[in-house]
Design a protein around this motif. Structure first.
Motif, mmCIF file in Angstrom:
data_model
loop_
_atom_site.group_PDB
_atom_site.id
_atom_site.type_symbol
_atom_site.label_atom_id
_atom_site.label_comp_id
_atom_site.label_asym_id
_atom_site.label_seq_id
_atom_site.Cartn_x
_atom_site.Cartn_y
_atom_site.Cartn_z
ATOM 1 N N LYS A 20 13.936 16.775 -11.228
ATOM 2 C CA LYS A 20 13.960 16.319 -9.995
ATOM 3 C C LYS A 20 12.680 15.902 -9.317
ATOM 4 O O LYS A 20 12.091 16.462 -8.653
ATOM 5 C CB LYS A 20 14.514 17.390 -9.040
ATOM 6 N N ILE B 265 9.809 13.429 -7.585
ATOM 7 C CA ILE B 265 9.642 12.799 -6.240
ATOM 8 C C ILE B 265 8.978 11.467 -6.517
ATOM 9 O O ILE B 265 8.021 11.190 -7.451
ATOM 10 C CB ILE B 265 8.708 13.452 -5.475
ATOM 11 N N GLU C 171 20.032 9.445 -8.513
ATOM 12 C CA GLU C 171 20.145 10.694 -7.790
ATOM 13 C C GLU C 171 19.227 11.717 -8.253
ATOM 14 O O GLU C 171 19.057 12.627 -7.654
ATOM 15 C CB GLU C 171 21.495 11.107 -7.585
ATOM 16 N N GLN C 172 18.525 11.756 -9.489
ATOM 17 C CA GLN C 172 17.632 12.810 -9.852
ATOM 18 C C GLN C 172 16.306 12.458 -9.025
ATOM 19 O O GLN C 172 15.706 13.662 -8.913
ATOM 20 C CB GLN C 172 17.266 12.329 -11.299
ATOM 21 N N TRP C 173 16.153 11.554 -8.349
ATOM 22 C CA TRP C 173 14.945 11.370 -7.575
ATOM 23 C C TRP C 173 15.137 11.954 -6.242
ATOM 24 O O TRP C 173 15.956 11.481 -5.624
ATOM 25 C CB TRP C 173 14.322 9.951 -7.832
ATOM 26 N N VAL C 174 13.949 12.301 -5.650
ATOM 27 C CA VAL C 174 13.712 12.616 -4.246
ATOM 28 C C VAL C 174 12.796 11.519 -3.738
ATOM 29 O O VAL C 174 11.867 11.242 -4.414
ATOM 30 C CB VAL C 174 13.016 14.006 -4.045
ATOM 31 N N ASN C 175 13.029 10.698 -3.097
ATOM 32 C CA ASN C 175 12.276 9.621 -2.313
ATOM 33 C C ASN C 175 11.769 10.053 -0.866
ATOM 34 O O ASN C 175 12.529 10.147 -0.093
ATOM 35 C CB ASN C 175 13.327 8.119 -2.136
ATOM 36 N N ILE C 176 10.395 9.729 -1.000
ATOM 37 C CA ILE C 176 9.542 9.793 0.256
ATOM 38 C C ILE C 176 8.891 8.664 0.505
ATOM 39 O O ILE C 176 8.067 8.052 -0.259
ATOM 40 C CB ILE C 176 8.633 11.192 -0.014
ATOM 41 N N HIS D 170 2.237 16.000 3.060
ATOM 42 C CA HIS D 170 3.401 16.667 2.532
ATOM 43 C C HIS D 170 3.027 17.590 1.633
ATOM 44 O O HIS D 170 1.938 17.565 0.944
ATOM 45 C CB HIS D 170 3.904 15.452 1.421
ATOM 46 N N LYS E 259 5.559 20.293 -7.669
ATOM 47 C CA LYS E 259 6.342 19.377 -7.901
ATOM 48 C C LYS E 259 5.611 18.223 -8.702
ATOM 49 O O LYS E 259 4.441 18.333 -9.238
ATOM 50 C CB LYS E 259 6.494 18.381 -6.661
#
Length: 169
Positions: free
Chosen positions: A29, A31, A56-61, A70, A75
């Motif tokens: 997962k 970022i 959907e594996q990715w967390v987008n910031i 942050h 991570k």
């Protein structure tokens, strides 16, 4: 301190694809840290294409400048990209190369004080056509100096050519 992979190369050299594959090898997962401002419709389309490449594996910031604010502890973070991030400093300092470089270096140092794995993507714009404007030439210099700064601090560095990674550090 962060463990830094630095990935550089020309436009459409495969930097983002390489960085994303590496991130998925390192974390289930990761970022995706997007540093771009939306400058025009063409740029918006580029952003959308990049977003479509990720599932959907990715967390987008999204963070235009202050990447250190942050919590990245533990991570895997793909920062895409230094060029767009640096453009924000350059623009905000009214195209002052020295001030933009100082601010970006300070922010990068704060960013890398956390304990995480960073995959930092940047462009080697100085290898292309000579910029035909003074602002363009200043930015090319700024980009080159920031790339050198990051590459020196990186644990590993890869140069992408035609989709092929070449290990340089």
């Amino acid at each position: 301190m962060a463990y830094i992979y630095y990935v550089s190369g020309g436009q459409r050299s495969g930097k983002s694809s390489y960085a994303q594959r590496l991130a998925l090898e390192l974390s289930p997962k990761p970022i995706y840290l997007a540093t771009s401002r939306i400058w025009d419709k063409d740029h918006q389309q580029r952003i959308e294409r990049h977003q479509a490449d990720r599932n959907e594996q990715w967390v987008n910031i999204e963070e235009e400048k202050y990447i250190s604010k942050h919590n990245w502890q533990g991570k895997v973070v793909v920062m895409d990209c230094v060029t767009l991030w640096l453009t924000n400093f350059f623009s905000d300092t009214q195209y002052n190369v020295n001030q933009a470089l100082k601010e970006a270096q300070q922010e990068f140092d704060l960013f890398t004080q956390q304990d995480f794995t960073g995959i930092i993507i940047s462009n080697e714009i100085g290898m292309g056509l000579h910029a035909d404007t003074e602002v363009g030439r200043k930015f090319t210099d700024l980009q080159g100096w920031m790339n050198q700064y990051i590459a020196q601090k990186a644990n590993q560095a890869v140069f992408m050519v035609s989709g092929m990674p070449i290990t340089i550090k």
